[in-house]
Design a protein around this motif. Structure first.
Motif, PDB file in Angstrom:
ATOM      1  N   ALA A   1       0.823  -1.208   0.000  1.00 43.71           N
ATOM      2  CA  ALA A   1       0.000   0.000   0.000  1.00 43.71           C
ATOM      3  C   ALA A   1       0.856   1.257   0.000  1.00 43.71           C
ATOM      4  CB  ALA A   1      -0.938  -0.002   1.199  1.00 43.71           C
TER       5      ALA A   1
ATOM      6  N   TYR B   1       0.887   3.971  -2.932  1.00 45.28           N
ATOM      7  CA  TYR B   1       0.502   5.350  -2.614  1.00 45.28           C
ATOM      8  C   TYR B   1       1.531   6.341  -3.150  1.00 45.28           C
ATOM      9  CZ  TYR B   1      -1.244   9.365  -0.048  1.00 45.28           C
ATOM     10  OH  TYR B   1      -1.749  10.599   0.261  1.00 45.28           O
TER      11      TYR B   1
ATOM     12  N   LEU C   1      -3.914  -2.765  -5.284  1.00 42.53           N
ATOM     13  CA  LEU C   1      -4.107  -1.544  -4.501  1.00 42.53           C
ATOM     14  C   LEU C   1      -4.017  -0.306  -5.379  1.00 42.53           C
ATOM     15  CD1 LEU C   1      -2.197  -2.694  -1.342  1.00 42.53           C
ATOM     16  CD2 LEU C   1      -4.539  -1.826  -1.322  1.00 42.53           C
TER      17      LEU C   1
ATOM     18  N   GLN D   1      -7.410   0.066  -6.844  1.00 42.97           N
ATOM     19  CA  GLN D   1      -8.374   0.562  -5.857  1.00 42.97           C
ATOM     20  C   GLN D   1      -8.141   2.041  -5.537  1.00 42.97           C
ATOM     21  OE1 GLN D   1      -7.332  -3.044  -3.381  1.00 42.97           O
ATOM     22  NE2 GLN D   1      -9.434  -2.789  -2.707  1.00 42.97           N
ATOM     23  N   PHE D   2      -6.882   2.431  -5.382  1.00 39.90           N
ATOM     24  CA  PHE D   2      -6.557   3.825  -5.068  1.00 39.90           C
ATOM     25  C   PHE D   2      -6.965   4.749  -6.217  1.00 39.90           C
ATOM     26  CE2 PHE D   2      -2.748   2.962  -1.970  1.00 39.90           C
ATOM     27  CZ  PHE D   2      -3.615   2.319  -1.109  1.00 39.90           C
TER      28      PHE D   2
ATOM     29  N   ILE E   1      -6.938   5.142   3.065  1.00 42.68           N
ATOM     30  CA  ILE E   1      -7.696   3.883   2.995  1.00 42.68           C
ATOM     31  C   ILE E   1      -8.833   3.864   4.007  1.00 42.68           C
ATOM     32  CG2 ILE E   1      -5.705   2.593   2.118  1.00 42.68           C
ATOM     33  CD1 ILE E   1      -5.616   1.217   4.937  1.00 42.68           C
TER      34      ILE E   1
ATOM     35  N   ASN F   1     -11.676   6.067   2.565  1.00 44.70           N
ATOM     36  CA  ASN F   1     -12.301   5.443   1.402  1.00 44.70           C
ATOM     37  C   ASN F   1     -12.684   3.986   1.621  1.00 44.70           C
ATOM     38  OD1 ASN F   1     -12.093   7.532  -0.961  1.00 44.70           O
ATOM     39  ND2 ASN F   1     -10.114   7.635   0.076  1.00 44.70           N
TER      40      ASN F   1
ATOM     41  N   ILE G   1     -10.979   1.304   1.990  1.00 45.83           N
ATOM     42  CA  ILE G   1     -10.250   0.406   1.094  1.00 45.83           C
ATOM     43  C   ILE G   1      -9.598  -0.710   1.899  1.00 45.83           C
ATOM     44  CG2 ILE G   1      -8.252   0.227  -0.450  1.00 45.83           C
ATOM     45  CD1 ILE G   1      -8.926   3.085  -1.384  1.00 45.83           C
ATOM     46  N   LYS G   2      -9.744  -1.935   1.407  1.00 48.54           N
ATOM     47  CA  LYS G   2      -9.148  -3.102   2.033  1.00 48.54           C
ATOM     48  C   LYS G   2      -8.303  -3.835   1.000  1.00 48.54           C
ATOM     49  CE  LYS G   2     -13.224  -3.722   4.987  1.00 48.54           C
ATOM     50  NZ  LYS G   2     -14.269  -4.671   5.427  1.00 48.54           N
TER      51      LYS G   2
END
Length: 331
Positions: free
Chosen positions: A143, A147, A174, A177-178, A291, A294, A296-297
């Motif tokens: 993550a 990021y 990730l 998702q991000f 995360i 939002n 997020i997992k």
């Protein structure tokens, strides 16, 4: 304590489960009783970087658990806190590049594939309540890498077109998702139909076959941003998908370190090529906040017990996973 040790032989043959003494925290450090930990491709690389002459090493960078001892001078962390570990050591502020003393937990210092780990107090944060222990334990390295690559280096914004070759790894899922969380249009590729379908379920706008004609599959769409982690196998194909003035951020080279490309179309195209790796402590806290906001997992592929490390590493080495592979240390 029980730990997964690398010693005496290069590669995966040097791995074994052993009983060793639990570490004690010095001033400014905390000890975490680990509940779950996560694997990364870095663990595979470390088994060949760590030499037989260098003694024993506990592998592992990711982990989450409960603080069970604190060293002197600790005021913001207490025994009983549920925490997640930032594996980046010695990089506090968001500087253009990490300081010379930056290192990642799990090499050269002992890592998380054990019942306890000692880390600087600044390297633990409270576990986000929306994450399960399994999710928290596998999150951090992937993550944080995603990021920094996407936000700090790639400067992603709503409405941008983002391409992620080689969907399937923890970082790649990730990234998807991000990018979707900030309103980007996201395209991905994979050789696996199963992984392409899963990417669509995660929100990808289009998932193409890595072995096919990318130009045709993308119907001529050009990207504002490509996040590259595959390396030589895909780099030039990724470059051709950039719009003029677009940016490639690269943070990995799982399919080859050395890349050749034609400089003339590169500078005529006004392209940007940026390197990225891990991230700072500041970015880590920003990522945790992101995360959490939002919801997020991380996508979890499989969790194993530590004594099934051979099966876990073979799945990782063969690229069979979609998302993260981890170990349950304590239920």
């Amino acid at each position: 304590m029980k730990a997964l040790i690398h010693a005496e032989k290069l590669g995966l043959e040097g791995l074994s489960i052993r009983d060793i003494d639990s570490p004690n925290p010095a001033a400014g450090e905390v000890r975490v009783k680990l509940k779950t930990v996560g694997t990364n491709h870095r663990d595979l690389f470390v088994t060949n970087r760590h030499q037989p002459t260098e003694g024993t090493l506990i592998l592992g960078s990711d982990g989450a658990g409960i603080v069970d001892e604190v060293g002197k001078g600790i005021v913001n962390i207490k025994v009983g806190d549920e925490v997640i570990i930032n594996p980046g050591l010695g990089w506090k502020d968001n500087t253009p590049a990490p300081p010379d003393n930056f290192e990642v937990l799990g090499h050269p210092s002992n890592g998380t594939f054990a019942e306890h780990v000692v880390v600087p107090a600044e390297n633990v944060v409270l576990k986000p309540i929306h994450l399960s222990w399994e999710e928290a334990g596998v999150l951090s390295l992937a993550a944080l890498t995603a990021y920094r690559a996407l936000f700090t280096r790639g400067q992603v914004k709503s409405g941008m077109k983002v391409f992620i070759p080689g969907i399937g790894s923890g970082v790649a899922t990730l990234l998807l998702q991000f990018a979707k969380a900030v309103g980007a249009t996201v395209y991905v590729s994979s050789r696996s139909e199963e992984k392409r379908q899963k990417a669509l379920e995660l929100g990808a706008d289009k998932a193409i076959d890595s072995n096919g004609d990318w130009e045709e599959a993308l119907e001529g769409e050009k990207m504002d941003l490509v996040i590259e982690c595959v390396g030589a196998a895909t780099f030039n194909k990724s470059l051709t998908q950039l719009k003029k003035g677009g940016t490639i951020v690269t943070f990995g080279a799982s399919a080859g370190d050395v890349v050749q490309f034609d400089l003339r179309p590169f500078f005529y195209g006004q392209y940007n090529l940026l390197g990225s790796t891990m991230g700072s402590g500041k970015e880590y806290k920003e990522m945790i906040e992101f995360i959490t906001t939002n919801n997020i997992k991380p996508v979890i592929d499989r969790m194993y017990t530590l004594d099934h490390y051979e099966e876990a590493f073979m799945r990782l080495e063969n690229g069979e996973q979609l998302g993260k592979i981890g170990f349950v240390i304590e239920g």
